[in-house]
Design a protein around this motif. Structure first.
Motif, PDB file in Angstrom:
ATOM      1  N   MET A  49       0.853  -1.189   0.000  1.00  0.00           N
ATOM      2  CA  MET A  49       0.000   0.000   0.000  1.00  0.00           C
ATOM      3  C   MET A  49       0.888   1.238   0.000  1.00  0.00           C
ATOM      4  N   ASN A  50       0.570   2.231  -0.851  1.00  0.00           N
ATOM      5  CA  ASN A  50       1.378   3.430  -0.982  1.00  0.00           C
ATOM      6  C   ASN A  50       1.296   4.302   0.264  1.00  0.00           C
ATOM      7  N   ILE A  51       2.413   5.020   0.530  1.00  0.00           N
ATOM      8  CA  ILE A  51       2.455   5.973   1.643  1.00  0.00           C
ATOM      9  C   ILE A  51       1.884   7.296   1.160  1.00  0.00           C
ATOM     10  N   ALA A  52       1.139   7.962   2.037  1.00  0.00           N
ATOM     11  CA  ALA A  52       0.517   9.233   1.649  1.00  0.00           C
ATOM     12  C   ALA A  52       1.579  10.299   1.394  1.00  0.00           C
ATOM     13  N   ASN A  53       1.405  11.043   0.320  1.00  0.00           N
ATOM     14  CA  ASN A  53       2.301  12.173   0.047  1.00  0.00           C
ATOM     15  C   ASN A  53       1.483  13.453  -0.018  1.00  0.00           C
ATOM     16  N   GLU A  54       2.163  14.553  -0.288  1.00  0.00           N
ATOM     17  CA  GLU A  54       1.501  15.858  -0.264  1.00  0.00           C
ATOM     18  C   GLU A  54       0.392  15.949  -1.316  1.00  0.00           C
ATOM     19  N   ASN A  55       0.625  15.369  -2.492  1.00  0.00           N
ATOM     20  CA  ASN A  55      -0.400  15.406  -3.546  1.00  0.00           C
ATOM     21  C   ASN A  55      -1.657  14.647  -3.120  1.00  0.00           C
ATOM     22  N   ASN A  56      -1.468  13.490  -2.482  1.00  0.00           N
ATOM     23  CA  ASN A  56      -2.620  12.727  -1.989  1.00  0.00           C
ATOM     24  C   ASN A  56      -3.451  13.573  -1.020  1.00  0.00           C
ATOM     25  N   TRP A  57      -2.734  14.232  -0.113  1.00  0.00           N
ATOM     26  CA  TRP A  57      -3.428  15.048   0.902  1.00  0.00           C
ATOM     27  C   TRP A  57      -4.185  16.205   0.232  1.00  0.00           C
ATOM     28  N   GLN A  58      -3.531  16.900  -0.703  1.00  0.00           N
ATOM     29  CA  GLN A  58      -4.149  18.038  -1.375  1.00  0.00           C
ATOM     30  C   GLN A  58      -5.399  17.601  -2.152  1.00  0.00           C
ATOM     31  N   GLN A  59      -5.320  16.457  -2.865  1.00  0.00           N
ATOM     32  CA  GLN A  59      -6.471  15.963  -3.624  1.00  0.00           C
ATOM     33  C   GLN A  59      -7.638  15.629  -2.704  1.00  0.00           C
ATOM     34  N   PHE A  60      -7.332  15.057  -1.557  1.00  0.00           N
ATOM     35  CA  PHE A  60      -8.404  14.701  -0.619  1.00  0.00           C
ATOM     36  C   PHE A  60      -9.041  15.957  -0.023  1.00  0.00           C
ATOM     37  N   ILE A  61      -8.208  16.899   0.405  1.00  0.00           N
ATOM     38  CA  ILE A  61      -8.721  18.095   1.077  1.00  0.00           C
ATOM     39  C   ILE A  61      -9.476  18.991   0.092  1.00  0.00           C
ATOM     40  N   ARG A  62      -8.908  19.193  -1.080  1.00  0.00           N
ATOM     41  CA  ARG A  62      -9.492  20.156  -2.020  1.00  0.00           C
ATOM     42  C   ARG A  62     -10.577  19.552  -2.910  1.00  0.00           C
ATOM     43  N   GLU A  63     -10.402  18.291  -3.331  1.00  0.00           N
ATOM     44  CA  GLU A  63     -11.316  17.714  -4.318  1.00  0.00           C
ATOM     45  C   GLU A  63     -12.126  16.537  -3.777  1.00  0.00           C
ATOM     46  N   GLY A  64     -11.791  16.087  -2.571  1.00  0.00           N
ATOM     47  CA  GLY A  64     -12.531  14.957  -1.985  1.00  0.00           C
ATOM     48  C   GLY A  64     -12.197  13.631  -2.623  1.00  0.00           C
ATOM     49  N   ILE A  65     -11.065  13.553  -3.325  1.00  0.00           N
ATOM     50  CA  ILE A  65     -10.648  12.302  -3.973  1.00  0.00           C
ATOM     51  C   ILE A  65      -9.923  11.424  -2.953  1.00  0.00           C
ATOM     52  N   GLU A  66     -10.407  10.200  -2.799  1.00  0.00           N
ATOM     53  CA  GLU A  66      -9.772   9.279  -1.852  1.00  0.00           C
ATOM     54  C   GLU A  66      -8.601   8.581  -2.542  1.00  0.00           C
ATOM     55  N   PRO A  67      -7.374   8.855  -2.133  1.00  0.00           N
ATOM     56  CA  PRO A  67      -6.204   8.261  -2.797  1.00  0.00           C
ATOM     57  C   PRO A  67      -6.045   6.779  -2.443  1.00  0.00           C
ATOM     58  N   LYS A  68      -5.292   6.043  -3.279  1.00  0.00           N
ATOM     59  CA  LYS A  68      -5.034   4.629  -3.022  1.00  0.00           C
ATOM     60  C   LYS A  68      -3.811   4.499  -2.117  1.00  0.00           C
TER      61      LYS A  68
END
Length: 659
Positions: A1-20
């Motif tokens: 499973m991938n480790i969360a990075n800054e892009n994952n966090w930004q996509q979740f906070i701003r766009e509501g996209i749940e990263p893998k």
């Protein structure tokens, strides 16, 4: 499973996209959002602080933890890090930074006392994970819900006191360039281990101060009780007059270094004095040089120095009876199949094969890891065979020095080698004549001895070292190993012909981790044993500890469980149940800090069945008491249990006295 990075966090906070990424991170982010936490919060000081009417009990606990850090971790941590301690609800009780500038840095972020680190206050962070999962957890950089924490990483864990009660949470928090997060977690676990050891040592010192007083008075408080004080190696330190009279010690022999040189003690004085457990009524036989034997009970009282190090014991001897007997073989087997406890398939199959093979004279190979009861099986086979009146001789092939292994096993003639007994000596095989020899750790027997053993098994004759006379040998061989002998034969480390000669019947003994359903029965059996030996009345383990015993993998198998119960029973000071405070340190930490087996709101899928079992057991016990008209010995016999177990069940089930 991938480790969360800054892009994952930004996509979740701003766009509501749940990263893998790790599912627990996404789940926590979602909970943080639901709690309406501002991910761009720049300072925690704007959050409400808790007010305590009085200082929480955890505060003093963490003060002691910080003192330990100051003593043991000073200079060992990077400057860009801090220890943060929270109460059971996640409110910060204490912050211990490893440098002044880092202390100011985290204070400027609002990480100060009385601020909450819980998930519903500041979102995803190491403390929130530790609170939710009740296990050591990590959180690194962009995994945090608050952006101000993205330059940091941390590891947190619940922390318990000596009684096993949760005192709060401990976290090591650092700049992101400081070590790997796994290293932070290891540092945290080292702290927890050290603190737990410190608290157990403090408890031990208090107990040992009391024991020291008892020991100092033991020699002279009761002038009629034979008492000896020995070092931890069994060397004589002091002997009172009744002991000199009972043990037939004169002024000359009083200067001997060990009591074992004065008479033969079974178990040996060295073995008895090496144990640091306070124990009462240890059965012991003393055989004097003139042949007289005395049965005694021994009370062992250990004592310790100011550093908590075990330094010796006081032994008090209570004579049971004087006996004058003819010399008898000391090679006796005491276990029978009734002593082998277990209902699981593995242990039942092993027991069934052993029962059947006991009626024959064929050789047996017991296969299983250390601590699974191989010698108990060997003794049980012997006692169920037509050789039961003959000797049972046990020898550990791995423990015999190589240079004396041959004479130890086969015996030697007079003057066979330098240092040989002047009268010669029989070996273990010859001592087992007419009975059974148990060759434990057979896989460690030297190859040259294997060849000679094979010849003995084939010809049923033995020749001592240094002589040519062949002596007939009628002995059954039971061997045991924790190794793969077939693999050793392929490596030419074990003779193939000997393997097939020994393994006419192979019995596999299971790991305890594969027989966990047997643990409650084993626990009850061992508690009953040590209650009787130590004069205790322990009912059992606290339910939470028993559940964790059943989930532990037991690398030391039944021996490890037995040793743990002996230690815990010894530490029990009259309480009904064994608690976390009584558990040995090497077992306490892995059990105490493992994930909770059952959350408070979880549903027990077998609750109805468990209640039905309790009702049935209660009805059976009541019926047995009625049938015996309140006579507990008779009631215990009806149920097929001991009297002590009967009383424990009455107390456990809450059954009223017979009326």
């Amino acid at each position: 499973m991938n480790i969360a990075n800054e892009n994952n966090w930004q996509q979740f906070i701003r766009e509501g996209i749940e990263p893998k990424i790790n599912g627990k991170i996404v789940e926590s982010w979602k909970k943080s959002q639901a709690a309406k936490i501002n991910p761009y919060l720049e300072n925690l000081s704007s959050l409400p602080k808790i007010s305590y009417k009085k200082q929480p009990a955890s505060k003093q606990f963490f003060n002691e933890v910080v003192n330990y850090i100051n003593t043991c971790f000073a200079g060992a941590m990077e400057d860009d890090s801090a220890w943060i301690f929270c109460d059971e609800d996640g409110f910060i009780l204490k912050v211990r930074a490893n440098s002044d500038y880092f202390k100011k840095e985290i204070q400027d972020m609002g990480i100060v006392e009385r601020i909450s680190m819980a998930e519903n206050s500041i979102g995803t962070n190491p403390i929130s994970f530790a609170m939710n999962k009740q296990i050591a957890s990590t959180c690194s950089e962009a995994e945090h819900f608050l952006k101000i924490f993205h330059n940091y990483k941390g590891a947190a864990s619940p922390i318990y006191n000596i009684e096993g009660s949760l005192r709060g949470y401990c976290m090591i928090f650092s700049k992101k360039h400081f070590m790997r997060v796994s290293t932070l977690k290891n540092q945290l676990l080292l702290l927890i281990q050290g603190v737990d050891r410190l608290f157990r040592l403090t408890r031990s010192r208090k107990r040992h101060d009391n024991l020291k007083t008892k020991v100092e008075n033991a020699l002279f408080e009761d002038h009629l009780v034979p008492t000896v004080i020995l070092s931890s190696n069994g060397f004589i330190r002091q002997v009172n007059s009744p002991a000199m009279q009972m043990l037939e010690i004169d002024d000359e022999s009083r200067n001997e270094s060990s009591l074992d040189q004065i008479a033969k003690f079974t178990p040996t004085i060295k073995e008895t004095s090496h144990n640091g457990l306070e124990t009462q009524n240890i059965p012991m036989t003393i055989e004097y040089k003139k042949g007289k034997k005395v049965n005694v009970l021994v009370n062992r009282l250990p004592f310790y120095n100011s550093k908590g190090q075990f330094i010796g014991v006081s032994l008090q001897f209570y004579e049971k009876e004087k006996i004058q007997t003819k010399p008898q073989s000391t090679y006796k087997a005491r276990y029978t199949f009734n002593d082998i406890v277990g209902i699981t398939k593995g242990i039942q199959e092993a027991k069934d094969i052993a029962l059947r093979v006991a009626q024959t004279n064929i050789n047996v190979l017991l296969i299983g890891p250390s601590g699974t009861g191989k010698e108990m099986f060997a003794q049980s086979i012997h006692n169920s065979s037509d050789r039961s009146t003959g000797p049972f001789v046990s020898i550990n092939c791995a423990a015999i020095p190589k240079d004396i292994a041959e004479s130890e096993l086969f015996g030697h003639a007079k003057g066979a080698f330098t240092g040989a007994n002047d009268n010669g000596s029989i070996g273990k095989l010859e001592a087992a004549n007419g009975g059974t020899i148990f060759l434990d750790e057979i896989g460690d027997m030297p190859l040259e001895l294997q060849a000679k053993l094979l010849r003995v098994l084939e010809e049923r004759k033995i020749t001592r070292v240094g002589e040519n006379t062949e002596r007939p040998l009628y002995v059954r061989v039971i061997a045991a190993t924790n190794k793969d002998l077939l693999e050793l034969t392929q490596k030419n480390e074990f003779r193939e012909d000997l393997y097939y000669r020994l393994s006419v019947t192979s019995i596999i003994l299971p790991h305890l981790k594969d027989s966990k359903e047997d643990i409650p029965m084993l626990v009850e059996n061992f508690i009953e044993l040590y209650n009787e030996q130590m004069g205790k009345k322990v009912i059992g383990f606290q339910d939470e500890i028993l559940e964790r015993l059943k989930s532990y993998d037991w690398p030391g198998n039944i021996r490890e469980l037995r040793n743990a119960i002996e230690f815990a029973t010894m530490l029990n000071q009259g309480e009904d149940y064994i608690t976390w405070e009584h558990m040995p340190g090497n077992l306490r930490l892995p059990l105490l800090y493992q994930k909770k087996l059952m959350e408070k709101d979880s549903i027990d899928p077998l609750d109805v069945e468990r209640q039905e079992i309790n009702r049935t057991e209660t009805a059976l016990v009541k019926k047995a008491i009625d049938l015996s008209q309140g006579k507990m010995n008779d009631a215990a016999k009806i149920l097929g249990i001991s009297r002590a177990t009967m009383y424990r069940k009455i107390k456990k089930l809450g059954i009223a006295p017979y009326n």
